[in-house]
Design an enzyme around this catalytic site. Structure first.
Site, mmCIF file in Angstrom:
data_model
loop_
_atom_site.group_PDB
_atom_site.id
_atom_site.type_symbol
_atom_site.label_atom_id
_atom_site.label_comp_id
_atom_site.label_asym_id
_atom_site.label_seq_id
_atom_site.Cartn_x
_atom_site.Cartn_y
_atom_site.Cartn_z
ATOM 1 N N HIS A 158 5.457 23.471 20.055
ATOM 2 C CA HIS A 158 6.671 22.662 20.137
ATOM 3 C C HIS A 158 7.852 23.455 20.681
ATOM 4 O O HIS A 158 8.853 22.873 21.082
ATOM 5 C CB HIS A 158 7.029 22.102 18.751
ATOM 6 N N ASP A 366 15.437 25.747 24.492
ATOM 7 C CA ASP A 366 14.876 24.751 23.575
ATOM 8 C C ASP A 366 13.538 24.299 24.135
ATOM 9 O O ASP A 366 13.407 24.117 25.354
ATOM 10 C CB ASP A 366 15.831 23.544 23.467
HETATM 11 P P1 ADP Z 1 14.799 21.218 16.561
HETATM 12 O O1 ADP Z 1 13.388 20.724 16.402
HETATM 13 O O2 ADP Z 1 14.919 22.602 17.106
HETATM 14 O O3 ADP Z 1 15.633 21.052 15.344
HETATM 15 P P2 ADP Z 1 15.199 18.829 18.227
HETATM 16 O O4 ADP Z 1 16.440 18.382 18.923
HETATM 17 O O5 ADP Z 1 13.980 18.759 19.067
HETATM 18 O O6 ADP Z 1 15.488 20.293 17.674
HETATM 19 O O7 ADP Z 1 14.928 17.909 16.948
HETATM 20 C C1 ADP Z 1 15.880 17.813 15.990
HETATM 21 C C2 ADP Z 1 15.625 16.579 15.119
HETATM 22 O O8 ADP Z 1 16.371 16.748 13.938
HETATM 23 C C3 ADP Z 1 16.103 15.296 15.784
HETATM 24 O O9 ADP Z 1 15.269 14.228 15.431
HETATM 25 C C4 ADP Z 1 17.516 15.126 15.209
HETATM 26 O O10 ADP Z 1 17.893 13.793 15.043
HETATM 27 C C5 ADP Z 1 17.399 15.796 13.859
HETATM 28 N N1 ADP Z 1 18.674 16.485 13.557
HETATM 29 C C6 ADP Z 1 19.176 17.599 14.120
HETATM 30 N N2 ADP Z 1 20.371 17.913 13.596
HETATM 31 C C7 ADP Z 1 20.656 16.977 12.695
HETATM 32 C C8 ADP Z 1 21.773 16.751 11.810
HETATM 33 N N3 ADP Z 1 22.822 17.571 11.787
HETATM 34 N N4 ADP Z 1 21.708 15.687 11.015
HETATM 35 C C9 ADP Z 1 20.631 14.859 11.049
HETATM 36 N N5 ADP Z 1 19.568 15.016 11.839
HETATM 37 C C10 ADP Z 1 19.574 16.063 12.661
#
Ligand code: ADP
Length: 461
Positions: A158, A366
């Site tokens: 991922h 990312d």
């Molecule tokens: P990572 O897996 O590195 O955290 P991604 O952007 O691929 O990054 O996925 C992040 C997930 O977590 C998304 O579904 C997003 O909605 C959720 N997310 C990230 N930050 C927040 C936050 N501050 N509050 C709620 N959900 C979050």
């Protein structure tokens, strides 16, 4: 039809899918249809000695069996906080400076992968198909093979795969890459990752690439492909029509009136480029003074891995920076930066995205970035907001109708943000329509079907 066995560090309960998100939804869909098994760490720490792990607990969730085991404190610290998140995570995100390469956590990482393999092997049937997820479990297939498992095993990374020279800084890089050859199929988020894999195995592994996606090395062959993950567009849009999302939207509109809202939503992680983003916003206020009193950056940063040192420092830096910007530029009735160190509930997120004229998704690196996709899915097609996206997110390969930026270039990000704020409706609509079509084409259901389809193909297809 073979039974699907999913293995990941954590197991999400599909009955709580609204909280768990698109990945859990998509995986549980595949698991339900095959009467599958989901295996992983319970999230609990046991009193057991390291390497022993408590016994596997089985529970049912519809047609899926959830199998979880606890980890000892020592195993958790070395495997999860240590090797996975203090070596692999930083190096794979190009942050060699943050990698704790000298620590002796490798043993813990191996020990937990071996423990997972032993416990899982006892639950497997000969014709199961196994799908392993992410950097925590790279050596799992090799451990399963050592126990005599000959099932089809796929792996999906991922996070990004770094270029060969960066990879080579990990003392065990050869062992890690060799471990990937115990799988039948390795899936990556982007073509860049596949190119890094290909270059690594040719340069460091003296492997032969035979055909597009077929590599031979270490006496085994593996297929490696780009299968980018998507979101569940329909599920996310349905959340957007729910009460909590609508209330969130109404609250933000009431608070901000005619002001333009820029949103950032991330885990608090050094890969997300948050200090650079705040500096770019400060530059926007300096270079385009018409934004004074008119534009607000709402940055939500969810607490994450707080036991790892680099994360605590980042938190302090962001709090100081947002305070400085508010002190320098704010006014009695206008606070330019609202910085929240918290998680927004998944049901409210679409309302937050939909209220924002611009999203800044500017990670330094990312694997994919799902926030970029969620933001697009949540927009009103008649009056959509604009996505400013880092070219170093895997999503940038697919989302070329976003405003792509170099997140290290503060001036360029400020300029792109200004362009996004001023973009005419026609252009916003065209860009959004194309981005949304892409999200539908390659959603999380496509990703899951594509991976499993490829995994089921014969090795020399
Ligand atoms: P990572 O897996 O590195 O955290 P991604 O952007 O691929 O990054 O996925 C992040 C997930 O977590 C998304 O579904 C997003 O909605 C959720 N997310 C990230 N930050 C927040 C936050 N501050 N509050 C709620 N959900 C979050």
């Amino acid at each position: 039809m073979s039974r699907l066995v999913v293995v990941s560090n954590r197991v999400a309960d599909p009955r709580k899918s609204a909280a768990a998100g698109g990945l859990a939804v998509a995986l549980s869909e595949a698991l339900q249809s095959s009467g599958g098994l989901w295996f992983g760490w319970s999230g609990q720490i046991s009193e057991a000695d390291s390497g022993q792990g408590a016994t596997v607990r089985l529970s049912r969730a519809g047609d899926t069996t959830l199998a979880t085991l606890d980890l000892s404190q020592a195993d958790h610290d070395a495997y999860y906080l240590g090797y996975a998140n203090s070596v692999l995570w930083p190096v794979f995100h190009n942050r060699l400076d943050l990698a704790a390469l000298e620590r002796g956590d490798l043993d813990g990482y191996r020990r937990v992968n071996r423990l997972f393999a032993q416990r899982l092997a006892a639950l497997l049937a000969p014709d199961d198909v196994i799908w392993v997820h992410d950097y925590h479990l790279i050596p799992l297939a090799a451990e399963l093979r050592a126990l005599g498992c000959s099932q089809r095993i796929g792996f999906f990374l991922h996070i990004p795969l770094p270029p060969p020279l960066l990879m080579a800084a990990i003392p065990q890089h050869e062992w890690l890459m060799r471990s990937l050859f115990a799988y039948d199929l390795v899936g990556f988020q982007s073509e860049t990752d596949v190119a890094h894999f290909s270059r690594y195995v040719r340069q460091e592994g003296q492997a032969a690439q035979q055909g597009d996606d077929h590599f031979e090395a270490f006496g085994r062959s593996v297929r490696a492909r780009c299968i980018p993950i998507g979101i569940d567009v329909a599920e996310f849009q349905a959340l957007g029509t729910g009460r909590e999302a609508r209330e969130m939207g109404a609250t933000l509109r009431a608070q901000h009136g005619t002001r333009s809202l820029i949103v950032g939503v991330d885990r608090l992680d050094y890969s997300k480029g948050l200090p650079q983003r705040l500096r770019a916003f400060r530059r926007l206020l300096q270079d385009y003074p018409e934004n004074h009193g008119q534009t607000v950056l709402l940055q939500v940063a969810a607490p994450s891995r707080e036991q790892v040192g680099a994360y605590a420092e980042l938190r302090a830096e962001l709090e100081a920076l947002s305070g400085q910007i508010n002190g320098e530029h704010g006014d009695i009735d206008w606070m330019p930066v609202r910085y929240l160190h918290r998680t927004v509930s998944r049901r409210r997120l679409p309302g937050l995205y939909a209220s924002a004229r611009v999203a800044l998704v500017t990670p330094l690196r990312d694997g994919m970035n799902l926030v970029a996709k969620e933001y697009v899915a949540a927009q009103d097609p008649a009056d959509p907001g604009v996505l400013v996206l880092s070219r170093f997110a895997g999503a940038a390969e697919q989302m070329t109708d976003a405003l792509l930026v170099n997140p290290y270039d503060i001036d360029a990000v400020a300029q792109a943000t200004q362009r996004a704020l001023r973009m005419p409706l026609d252009e916003r609509r065209i860009r959004h329509e194309r981005l949304l079509a892409g999200l539908h084409r390659h959603d999380v259901h496509w990703w899951q079907r594509e991976f499993l389809q490829r995994l089921s193909e014969p090795a020399h297809a």
